[in-house]
Scaffold this motif. Structure first.
Motif, PDB file in Angstrom:
ATOM      1  N   GLU A  21       0.829  -1.206   0.000  1.00  0.00           N
ATOM      2  CA  GLU A  21       0.000   0.000   0.000  1.00  0.00           C
ATOM      3  C   GLU A  21       0.864   1.257   0.000  1.00  0.00           C
ATOM      4  O   GLU A  21       0.605   2.199  -0.745  1.00  0.00           O
ATOM      5  N   ILE A  22       1.903   1.265   0.825  1.00  0.00           N
ATOM      6  CA  ILE A  22       2.825   2.401   0.875  1.00  0.00           C
ATOM      7  C   ILE A  22       3.517   2.570  -0.475  1.00  0.00           C
ATOM      8  O   ILE A  22       3.598   3.680  -1.016  1.00  0.00           O
ATOM      9  N   LEU A  23       4.008   1.472  -1.033  1.00  0.00           N
ATOM     10  CA  LEU A  23       4.709   1.519  -2.317  1.00  0.00           C
ATOM     11  C   LEU A  23       3.798   2.035  -3.425  1.00  0.00           C
ATOM     12  O   LEU A  23       4.234   2.803  -4.284  1.00  0.00           O
ATOM     13  N   SER A  24       2.543   1.649  -3.422  1.00  0.00           N
ATOM     14  CA  SER A  24       1.597   2.122  -4.437  1.00  0.00           C
ATOM     15  C   SER A  24       1.408   3.631  -4.340  1.00  0.00           C
ATOM     16  O   SER A  24       1.374   4.324  -5.358  1.00  0.00           O
ATOM     17  N   ARG A  25       1.309   4.142  -3.116  1.00  0.00           N
ATOM     18  CA  ARG A  25       1.156   5.595  -2.944  1.00  0.00           C
ATOM     19  C   ARG A  25       2.422   6.334  -3.370  1.00  0.00           C
ATOM     20  O   ARG A  25       2.355   7.373  -4.037  1.00  0.00           O
ATOM     21  N   VAL A  26       3.582   5.803  -2.984  1.00  0.00           N
ATOM     22  CA  VAL A  26       4.851   6.434  -3.376  1.00  0.00           C
ATOM     23  C   VAL A  26       4.995   6.415  -4.893  1.00  0.00           C
ATOM     24  O   VAL A  26       5.366   7.429  -5.511  1.00  0.00           O
ATOM     25  N   GLU A  27       4.706   5.278  -5.505  1.00  0.00           N
ATOM     26  CA  GLU A  27       4.819   5.155  -6.960  1.00  0.00           C
ATOM     27  C   GLU A  27       3.886   6.138  -7.665  1.00  0.00           C
ATOM     28  O   GLU A  27       4.283   6.795  -8.635  1.00  0.00           O
ATOM     29  N   ALA A  28       2.657   6.274  -7.199  1.00  0.00           N
ATOM     30  CA  ALA A  28       1.705   7.220  -7.805  1.00  0.00           C
ATOM     31  C   ALA A  28       2.233   8.649  -7.706  1.00  0.00           C
ATOM     32  O   ALA A  28       2.157   9.418  -8.667  1.00  0.00           O
ATOM     33  N   LYS A  29       2.789   9.012  -6.555  1.00  0.00           N
ATOM     34  CA  LYS A  29       3.358  10.357  -6.378  1.00  0.00           C
ATOM     35  C   LYS A  29       4.565  10.558  -7.287  1.00  0.00           C
ATOM     36  O   LYS A  29       4.710  11.611  -7.920  1.00  0.00           O
ATOM     37  N   MET A  30       5.424   9.547  -7.384  1.00  0.00           N
ATOM     38  CA  MET A  30       6.621   9.664  -8.215  1.00  0.00           C
ATOM     39  C   MET A  30       6.267   9.808  -9.702  1.00  0.00           C
ATOM     40  O   MET A  30       7.000  10.450 -10.447  1.00  0.00           O
ATOM     41  N   ARG A  31       5.160   9.238 -10.133  1.00  0.00           N
ATOM     42  CA  ARG A  31       4.747   9.355 -11.538  1.00  0.00           C
ATOM     43  C   ARG A  31       4.375  10.788 -11.915  1.00  0.00           C
ATOM     44  O   ARG A  31       4.347  11.132 -13.080  1.00  0.00           O
ATOM     45  N   THR A  32       4.089  11.636 -10.918  1.00  0.00           N
ATOM     46  CA  THR A  32       3.761  13.041 -11.190  1.00  0.00           C
ATOM     47  C   THR A  32       5.015  13.903 -11.298  1.00  0.00           C
ATOM     48  O   THR A  32       4.933  15.064 -11.663  1.00  0.00           O
ATOM     49  N   MET A  33       6.175  13.337 -10.964  1.00  0.00           N
ATOM     50  CA  MET A  33       7.443  14.073 -10.977  1.00  0.00           C
ATOM     51  C   MET A  33       8.165  13.860 -12.302  1.00  0.00           C
ATOM     52  O   MET A  33       7.824  12.943 -13.054  1.00  0.00           O
ATOM     53  N   PRO A  34       9.159  14.702 -12.600  1.00  0.00           N
ATOM     54  CA  PRO A  34       9.943  14.473 -13.821  1.00  0.00           C
ATOM     55  C   PRO A  34      10.537  13.068 -13.826  1.00  0.00           C
ATOM     56  O   PRO A  34      11.005  12.577 -12.792  1.00  0.00           O
ATOM     57  N   GLN A  35      10.503  12.424 -14.981  1.00  0.00           N
ATOM     58  CA  GLN A  35      10.957  11.043 -15.119  1.00  0.00           C
ATOM     59  C   GLN A  35      12.342  10.981 -15.752  1.00  0.00           C
ATOM     60  O   GLN A  35      12.699  11.833 -16.563  1.00  0.00           O
ATOM     61  N   ILE A  36      13.108   9.966 -15.393  1.00  0.00           N
ATOM     62  CA  ILE A  36      14.413   9.738 -16.010  1.00  0.00           C
ATOM     63  C   ILE A  36      14.249   8.690 -17.105  1.00  0.00           C
ATOM     64  O   ILE A  36      13.299   7.908 -17.101  1.00  0.00           O
ATOM     65  N   ASN A  37      15.177   8.687 -18.038  1.00  0.00           N
ATOM     66  CA  ASN A  37      15.204   7.669 -19.076  1.00  0.00           C
ATOM     67  C   ASN A  37      16.060   6.525 -18.547  1.00  0.00           C
ATOM     68  O   ASN A  37      17.273   6.613 -18.536  1.00  0.00           O
ATOM     69  N   LEU A  38      15.417   5.478 -18.088  1.00  0.00           N
ATOM     70  CA  LEU A  38      16.102   4.360 -17.464  1.00  0.00           C
ATOM     71  C   LEU A  38      16.396   3.289 -18.501  1.00  0.00           C
ATOM     72  O   LEU A  38      15.488   2.755 -19.126  1.00  0.00           O
ATOM     73  N   LYS A  39      17.678   2.994 -18.684  1.00  0.00           N
ATOM     74  CA  LYS A  39      18.079   1.955 -19.628  1.00  0.00           C
ATOM     75  C   LYS A  39      18.295   0.652 -18.874  1.00  0.00           C
ATOM     76  O   LYS A  39      18.973   0.624 -17.846  1.00  0.00           O
ATOM     77  N   THR A  40      17.682  -0.411 -19.368  1.00  0.00           N
ATOM     78  CA  THR A  40      17.823  -1.730 -18.765  1.00  0.00           C
ATOM     79  C   THR A  40      18.643  -2.603 -19.697  1.00  0.00           C
ATOM     80  O   THR A  40      18.355  -2.682 -20.888  1.00  0.00           O
TER      81      THR A  40
END
Length: 119
Positions: A21-40
């Protein structure tokens, strides 16, 4: 010699229902912030699959839900939320990691994270 190569503690635990539940809330908040281009980076060899992400310093990410047990290698200086608590890593660590985990990584230096599992 193995002490200098790896510090193995208890397995990186699965996420608890409360931490999900905590991770879902953190993830939702982080999606509103600038995103990085993550290479896998992916490697498939001898029946083993390895996935590596390389993160710059001062980056925070929430991982996907990992459904299988893996070996997890963390190389760098970072703080990690796993299970239901935070842990600090500095240096090179090889860790057994449980299935059903979802984690937060906050990096202080450039950090590489690799998980390996049979495919």
């Amino acid at each position: 010699m193995t002490e200098t190569l790896a510090k193995v503690g208890s397995a990186v635990p699965a996420a608890t229902p409360e931490s999900m539940e905590i991770l879902s809330r953190v993830e939702a908040k982080m999606r509103t912030m600038p995103q990085i281009n993550l290479k896998t980076e992916h490697v498939l060899h001898a029946g083993m699959y390895a996935r590596t992400v390389r993160l710059d310093a001062s980056v925070a990410i929430v991982s996907v839900l990992i459904k299988v047990p893996t070996m997890l290698t963390v190389n760098g200086k970072c703080r990690v939320f796993a299970g239901d608590s935070w842990r600090d890593f500095d240096g090179y660590h090889v860790l057994p990691a449980a299935a059903g985990r979802k984690m937060i990584y906050v990096t202080f230096t450039a950090t590489e994270i690799t998980m390996v599992f049979p495919s």
